[in-house]
Design a protein around this motif. Structure first.
Motif, PDB file in Angstrom:
ATOM      1  N   GLN A   1     -60.000 -12.783 -23.518  1.00  0.00           N
ATOM      2  CA  GLN A   1     -59.754 -12.013 -24.726  1.00  0.00           C
ATOM      3  C   GLN A   1     -59.553 -10.537 -24.402  1.00  0.00           C
ATOM      4  N   LEU A   2     -58.588  -9.924 -25.083  1.00  0.00           N
ATOM      5  CA  LEU A   2     -58.393  -8.479 -24.990  1.00  0.00           C
ATOM      6  C   LEU A   2     -59.382  -7.810 -25.941  1.00  0.00           C
ATOM      7  N   ILE A   3     -60.264  -6.966 -25.388  1.00  0.00           N
ATOM      8  CA  ILE A   3     -61.338  -6.355 -26.164  1.00  0.00           C
ATOM      9  C   ILE A   3     -60.955  -4.975 -26.685  1.00  0.00           C
ATOM     10  N   ALA A   4     -60.371  -4.142 -25.848  1.00  0.00           N
ATOM     11  CA  ALA A   4     -59.978  -2.784 -26.227  1.00  0.00           C
ATOM     12  C   ALA A   4     -58.911  -2.316 -25.243  1.00  0.00           C
ATOM     13  N   ALA A   5     -58.230  -1.223 -25.587  1.00  0.00           N
ATOM     14  CA  ALA A   5     -57.160  -0.734 -24.721  1.00  0.00           C
ATOM     15  C   ALA A   5     -56.916   0.745 -24.985  1.00  0.00           C
ATOM     16  N   ALA A   6     -56.381   1.423 -23.972  1.00  0.00           N
ATOM     17  CA  ALA A   6     -55.904   2.799 -24.101  1.00  0.00           C
ATOM     18  C   ALA A   6     -54.532   2.840 -23.441  1.00  0.00           C
ATOM     19  N   VAL A   7     -53.491   3.014 -24.259  1.00  0.00           N
ATOM     20  CA  VAL A   7     -52.112   2.880 -23.798  1.00  0.00           C
ATOM     21  C   VAL A   7     -51.374   4.191 -24.035  1.00  0.00           C
ATOM     22  N   GLY A   8     -50.579   4.615 -23.062  1.00  0.00           N
ATOM     23  CA  GLY A   8     -49.836   5.860 -23.175  1.00  0.00           C
ATOM     24  C   GLY A   8     -48.549   5.708 -23.959  1.00  0.00           C
ATOM     25  N   THR A   9     -47.835   6.825 -24.129  1.00  0.00           N
ATOM     26  CA  THR A   9     -46.549   6.841 -24.824  1.00  0.00           C
ATOM     27  C   THR A   9     -45.523   6.007 -24.059  1.00  0.00           C
ATOM     28  N   PRO A  10     -44.725   5.192 -24.751  1.00  0.00           N
ATOM     29  CA  PRO A  10     -43.746   4.350 -24.051  1.00  0.00           C
ATOM     30  C   PRO A  10     -42.844   5.158 -23.123  1.00  0.00           C
ATOM     31  N   GLN A  11     -42.518   4.572 -21.988  1.00  0.00           N
ATOM     32  CA  GLN A  11     -41.687   5.212 -20.968  1.00  0.00           C
ATOM     33  C   GLN A  11     -40.303   4.582 -20.976  1.00  0.00           C
ATOM     34  N   VAL A  12     -39.275   5.423 -20.987  1.00  0.00           N
ATOM     35  CA  VAL A  12     -37.900   4.929 -20.948  1.00  0.00           C
ATOM     36  C   VAL A  12     -37.568   4.488 -19.530  1.00  0.00           C
ATOM     37  N   VAL A  13     -37.055   3.280 -19.390  1.00  0.00           N
ATOM     38  CA  VAL A  13     -36.638   2.748 -18.083  1.00  0.00           C
ATOM     39  C   VAL A  13     -35.215   2.240 -18.223  1.00  0.00           C
ATOM     40  N   THR A  14     -34.339   2.671 -17.323  1.00  0.00           N
ATOM     41  CA  THR A  14     -32.965   2.194 -17.332  1.00  0.00           C
ATOM     42  C   THR A  14     -32.638   1.545 -15.997  1.00  0.00           C
ATOM     43  N   THR A  15     -31.746   0.589 -16.029  1.00  0.00           N
ATOM     44  CA  THR A  15     -31.265  -0.050 -14.807  1.00  0.00           C
ATOM     45  C   THR A  15     -29.752  -0.178 -14.901  1.00  0.00           C
ATOM     46  N   ALA A  16     -29.097  -0.154 -13.759  1.00  0.00           N
ATOM     47  CA  ALA A  16     -27.651  -0.365 -13.682  1.00  0.00           C
ATOM     48  C   ALA A  16     -27.321  -0.865 -12.291  1.00  0.00           C
ATOM     49  N   ILE A  17     -26.228  -1.594 -12.182  1.00  0.00           N
ATOM     50  CA  ILE A  17     -25.813  -2.169 -10.910  1.00  0.00           C
ATOM     51  C   ILE A  17     -24.428  -1.642 -10.557  1.00  0.00           C
ATOM     52  N   PRO A  18     -24.277  -0.905  -9.438  1.00  0.00           N
ATOM     53  CA  PRO A  18     -22.948  -0.445  -9.016  1.00  0.00           C
ATOM     54  C   PRO A  18     -22.028  -1.633  -8.744  1.00  0.00           C
ATOM     55  N   ASP A  19     -20.768  -1.507  -9.162  1.00  0.00           N
ATOM     56  CA  ASP A  19     -19.814  -2.594  -8.969  1.00  0.00           C
ATOM     57  C   ASP A  19     -18.416  -2.005  -8.790  1.00  0.00           C
ATOM     58  N   ARG A  20     -17.967  -1.881  -7.542  1.00  0.00           N
ATOM     59  CA  ARG A  20     -16.624  -1.393  -7.207  1.00  0.00           C
ATOM     60  C   ARG A  20     -16.359  -0.026  -7.834  1.00  0.00           C
ATOM     61  N   GLY A  21     -17.295   0.868  -7.659  1.00  0.00           N
ATOM     62  CA  GLY A  21     -17.109   2.224  -8.136  1.00  0.00           C
ATOM     63  C   GLY A  21     -17.530   2.438  -9.574  1.00  0.00           C
ATOM     64  N   ALA A  22     -17.750   1.364 -10.318  1.00  0.00           N
ATOM     65  CA  ALA A  22     -18.204   1.473 -11.702  1.00  0.00           C
ATOM     66  C   ALA A  22     -19.674   1.084 -11.759  1.00  0.00           C
TER      67      ALA A  22
END
Length: 356
Positions: free
Chosen positions: A275-296
């Protein structure tokens, strides 16, 4: 399973976009974020010679062409042959006057409830504590996880005050160019670059994968920037906690997490009766991902992650079940929204104990 530690030491500033819309002439400033596990996993995959995005596009490549899984990145300071890891303060640490203290789980009064439906809240007994930013070394975090000790000895990354973390922002001004590579009128813009403190690097732990010599340099941080790849034979990490009285286990997020369903807490279904009893969570963090593909660039994703330093107070059925879960998490991340996120380093947690 074979384990390899690698340090990534940027040779210059890094410029990793946070994914929000930016177009020179329309928006005046581009924003930069620190490297996420997606950034370091991409660099490690390239160092092993794997195709861009291999771990995401081809799960069979994990363990064959690149490490089976990666943990990190973790900020670390070089001291001789040793890399000493540094950790953001747990989110349940607050400042009361000149003293730092830890919030403690408190039962709800009769008739009280929380919006999150948790049986306890984290409280400082009305001392008026305020959130505090800062970083601990491996020993200080280890003392917190094992005995609940709150150390006032914070990491000092810079000679000048006002920079509590390892990254310092530097403003750069640029001018967009036309297809003929001439200056575009009215297209002046500013961007933020991040510089890592001197003698610091990002260390990652690679588990499994091919046994091969890695190159000395790898692309890292956008716009042709590079980082040195340094074998890290000695890494100072918090000592693992092995006993959990009453089945009370604390999860400390060491890397950002993108939990299944887009929720703010881990999926506990792998541990029946927990069981989850309590929590302290920070401000959401932006995460981006991209995959290079033939110069794009393709396959881009924008995600909101729970930040490192967030903590979760869990109650297991008994001490043995908690110890078994802690042992499992020594080499495995928490379940993530997609499996490639887990193997890339998202959702890696350290475990500790807490008192009722």
């Amino acid at each position: 399973m074979r384990q390899t530690w690698v340090a990534l030491e940027p040779l210059d500033t890094i410029a990793i976009r946070d994914g929000r819309a930016f177009d020179a002439g329309t928006h005046s400033q581009a924003r930069t974020v620190p490297p996420s596990p997606a950034t370091t996993a991409g660099a490690i995959g390239a160092a092993y010679g794997a195709a861009a995005g291999a771990g995401r596009r081809d799960p069979a490549s994990r363990g064959r062409d690149l490490p089976e899984r990666i943990h990190g990145p973790f900020v670390a300071r070089r001291e001789g042959a040793t890399w000493r890891t540094c950790w953001p303060l747990p989110r349940d640490i607050v400042q009361v006057g000149s003293v730092m203290m830890r919030l403690l789980p408190s039962p709800l009064n009769d008739g009280e409830s929380t919006d999150l439906g948790l049986p306890m809240v984290l409280s400082d007994d009305d001392a008026g504590g305020e959130p505090v930013e800062g970083w601990w070394g491996a020993d200080e975090l280890g003392d917190y996880l094992s005995d609940g000790v709150v150390s006032a000895d914070l990491e000092d990354f810079w000679d000048s005050p006002g920079h509590p973390g390892p990254w310092r922002s530097e403003r750069r001004v640029g001018l967009a160019r036309t297809e003929e590579r001439t200056a575009a009128e009215g297209m002046l813009y500013a961007s933020q670059h991040l510089r890592l403190a001197r003698d610091h690097a990002l260390v990652v732990r690679c588990l499994g994968g091919p046994d091969r010599e890695l190159p000395r340099m790898v692309n890292f941080g956008g716009r042709g920037r590079r980082a040195q790849l340094i074998p890290a034979t000695q890494v100072a990490f918090p000592q693992p906690v092995t006993d959990f009285p009453g089945g009370r286990l604390l999860l400390y997020l060491a890397t950002p997490a993108v939990f299944p369903g887009g929720v703010w807490h881990p999926d506990l279904s792998r541990w029946p009766g927990t069981q989850l009893i309590a929590a302290a969570v920070g401000t959401p963090q932006v995460v981006t991902t991209a995959i290079p593909d033939r110069g794009a660039v393709g396959g881009g994703l924008l995600m909101w992650a729970v930040p490192a330093g967030s903590v979760y107070y869990l109650q297991f059925p008994n001490a043995q079940a908690a110890a078994e879960a802690a042992g499992e998490l020594l080499d495995n991340s928490l379940d993530q929204a997609e499996d490639w996120l887990r193997t890339a380093g998202f959702g890696f947690a350290l475990t500790g104990r807490w008192e009722a």
